[in-house]
Design an enzyme around this catalytic site. Sequence first.
Site, PDB file in Angstrom:
ATOM      1  N   ASP A  18       7.918  -0.294 -14.534  1.00  0.00           N
ATOM      2  CA  ASP A  18       8.940  -0.819 -13.640  1.00  0.00           C
ATOM      3  C   ASP A  18       9.777   0.300 -13.015  1.00  0.00           C
ATOM      4  O   ASP A  18      10.579   0.929 -13.707  1.00  0.00           O
ATOM      5  CB  ASP A  18       9.829  -1.768 -14.452  1.00  0.00           C
ATOM      6  CG  ASP A  18      10.977  -2.349 -13.661  1.00  0.00           C
ATOM      7  OD1 ASP A  18      10.918  -2.322 -12.422  1.00  0.00           O
ATOM      8  OD2 ASP A  18      11.922  -2.840 -14.295  1.00  0.00           O
ATOM      9  N   SER A  76      14.012  -0.104 -13.086  1.00  0.00           N
ATOM     10  CA  SER A  76      14.865   0.045 -14.259  1.00  0.00           C
ATOM     11  C   SER A  76      14.446   1.314 -14.987  1.00  0.00           C
ATOM     12  O   SER A  76      13.464   1.960 -14.604  1.00  0.00           O
ATOM     13  CB  SER A  76      14.769  -1.184 -15.180  1.00  0.00           C
ATOM     14  OG  SER A  76      13.472  -1.287 -15.755  1.00  0.00           O
ATOM     15  N   ASN A  81      14.950   1.780 -18.821  1.00  0.00           N
ATOM     16  CA  ASN A  81      14.837   1.703 -20.275  1.00  0.00           C
ATOM     17  C   ASN A  81      13.442   1.275 -20.716  1.00  0.00           C
ATOM     18  O   ASN A  81      12.784   0.478 -20.035  1.00  0.00           O
ATOM     19  CB  ASN A  81      15.862   0.724 -20.834  1.00  0.00           C
ATOM     20  CG  ASN A  81      17.275   1.252 -20.752  1.00  0.00           C
ATOM     21  OD1 ASN A  81      17.912   1.174 -19.700  1.00  0.00           O
ATOM     22  ND2 ASN A  81      17.777   1.811 -21.841  1.00  0.00           N
ATOM     23  N   TRP A  96      11.528  -0.710 -23.739  1.00  0.00           N
ATOM     24  CA  TRP A  96      11.745  -1.611 -24.866  1.00  0.00           C
ATOM     25  C   TRP A  96      10.520  -2.475 -25.114  1.00  0.00           C
ATOM     26  O   TRP A  96       9.739  -2.754 -24.197  1.00  0.00           O
ATOM     27  CB  TRP A  96      12.981  -2.495 -24.673  1.00  0.00           C
ATOM     28  CG  TRP A  96      12.881  -3.495 -23.552  1.00  0.00           C
ATOM     29  CD1 TRP A  96      13.277  -3.327 -22.254  1.00  0.00           C
ATOM     30  CD2 TRP A  96      12.328  -4.825 -23.632  1.00  0.00           C
ATOM     31  NE1 TRP A  96      13.011  -4.458 -21.526  1.00  0.00           N
ATOM     32  CE2 TRP A  96      12.437  -5.387 -22.348  1.00  0.00           C
ATOM     33  CE3 TRP A  96      11.767  -5.582 -24.662  1.00  0.00           C
ATOM     34  CZ2 TRP A  96      11.991  -6.683 -22.061  1.00  0.00           C
ATOM     35  CZ3 TRP A  96      11.313  -6.870 -24.392  1.00  0.00           C
ATOM     36  CH2 TRP A  96      11.440  -7.405 -23.092  1.00  0.00           C
ATOM     37  N   TYR A 153      18.741  -7.719 -16.528  1.00  0.00           N
ATOM     38  CA  TYR A 153      17.862  -7.630 -15.370  1.00  0.00           C
ATOM     39  C   TYR A 153      18.189  -8.763 -14.413  1.00  0.00           C
ATOM     40  O   TYR A 153      18.956  -9.670 -14.738  1.00  0.00           O
ATOM     41  CB  TYR A 153      16.392  -7.710 -15.807  1.00  0.00           C
ATOM     42  CG  TYR A 153      15.958  -6.602 -16.728  1.00  0.00           C
ATOM     43  CD1 TYR A 153      15.509  -5.380 -16.234  1.00  0.00           C
ATOM     44  CD2 TYR A 153      16.008  -6.766 -18.111  1.00  0.00           C
ATOM     45  CE1 TYR A 153      15.121  -4.357 -17.080  1.00  0.00           C
ATOM     46  CE2 TYR A 153      15.617  -5.754 -18.966  1.00  0.00           C
ATOM     47  CZ  TYR A 153      15.175  -4.551 -18.443  1.00  0.00           C
ATOM     48  OH  TYR A 153      14.795  -3.543 -19.286  1.00  0.00           O
ATOM     49  N   ASP A 182      10.369  -0.946  -5.631  1.00  0.00           N
ATOM     50  CA  ASP A 182      10.477  -1.519  -6.967  1.00  0.00           C
ATOM     51  C   ASP A 182       9.181  -2.215  -7.375  1.00  0.00           C
ATOM     52  O   ASP A 182       8.868  -3.302  -6.908  1.00  0.00           O
ATOM     53  CB  ASP A 182      11.646  -2.511  -6.997  1.00  0.00           C
ATOM     54  CG  ASP A 182      11.880  -3.104  -8.364  1.00  0.00           C
ATOM     55  OD1 ASP A 182      11.252  -2.647  -9.339  1.00  0.00           O
ATOM     56  OD2 ASP A 182      12.696  -4.040  -8.474  1.00  0.00           O
ATOM     57  N   THR A 200       9.504  -5.874  -8.926  1.00  0.00           N
ATOM     58  CA  THR A 200       9.805  -7.032  -8.086  1.00  0.00           C
ATOM     59  C   THR A 200       8.574  -7.334  -7.247  1.00  0.00           C
ATOM     60  O   THR A 200       8.082  -6.464  -6.547  1.00  0.00           O
ATOM     61  CB  THR A 200      11.019  -6.772  -7.174  1.00  0.00           C
ATOM     62  OG1 THR A 200      12.194  -6.666  -7.991  1.00  0.00           O
ATOM     63  CG2 THR A 200      11.224  -7.897  -6.177  1.00  0.00           C
TER      64      THR A 200
END
Length: 388
Positions: free
Chosen positions: A91, A94, A96, A98, A134, A277, A280
């Site tokens: 992505d 963003s 991070n 996880w 998000y 992005d 998206t």
Amino acid sequence: MKGLVLALACLQLAEGLVRINLKKGESIREKMRAAGVLDDYLKKIKYDPVKKYSSSKGHVVSEPITNHLDSSYFGEISLGTPPQKFSVLFDTGSSNLWVPSIDCKSPACFNHAKFKPSESDTFTPNGQSYNLSYGSGSLTVVLGSDTLKIQNITVTNQDFGLSTDEPTQPFYFADFDGILGMAYPSLAVGGIPTALQGMLQQDQLAQPIFSFYFSRQPTYEYGGELVLGGVDPRLFQGAITWAPVTQELYWQVTLDEFAIGQSVTSCCSQGCQAIVDTGTFLLTVPEEYIKGILQALGAQETSYGYAVDCSEIENMPPITFIIGGTQLPLYPSSYVLNSNGYCTLGIEVTYLPSQNGQPLWILGDVFLKEYYTIFDMAYNRVGFAPSA
């Protein structure tokens, strides 16, 4: 000649590239619609206020811009020793990393792979907890660090989040287990070092570049490729158009102008910004321009999107983005989505305000399927070339 030299250089570097096969699954939106829960969820997020969070440096920045409802391209990574495998959304909206934790009891975690710290010889707990927000939902993660592997890339002591609580909607319906953010470190919640920072610091990339190719006719087994460490000239054609990043937060560039058919709209006469992005799926349009664009394309607003007559697709005009002085057209075969004979525009309203006040667009996967996209971390620029 310049393009030829670049192509030859890319071929010479091809040996150092790491290619991650991207799969194409059914989107969260499609699954939620089939389950009969989409309408209520959309009403809820429409009226929720935009959240903010503070970075480790005390600066307040907008939440990650990614809206995962339509995202459906994902690939494989592993964490731990021995490796535990996960499907993640790569992505660029963003920062991070996880994955779900074995301690997560939310229904959204039940049908996803969960990381088991006790089964990794190299896991180090951190104990800090953060909330990741998000455009499509928020979750709570507890930090730890472990060995990250992506193909032959190995990053030791990589910080990542373990989700302990996820919203049932929308993440229960996601084909991917977690998210690997690829935007700038300044966007990372808590100032957590990003996976890309780890790759660079541990000399795991041939070049400080990564690039995306999305297939125009994706299948579950092959939806495209993420190329780490450079570009693959077999995946694009023609010259690369470069645009400098205007704000090192998202991969954000200047949109010079915007045209529908042969008519330049003058929408960006005072400046526009566009965020590239991969998280998206749709193309997003500033709210102040959406009515004019719908009128020009002959679309009608419905509860399931902006509907158009399927029989008129061939007669619809191209949408052209001018970036870096180059025209990048998007044809109706790309921006119209046909779902069993029901046609809608692959467009939605941009759901977050611009950082600098200029109208903000998001170039999601609808656009990226047509253009091989290169993210150059050394020169802080984004490159676009027609996909092969």
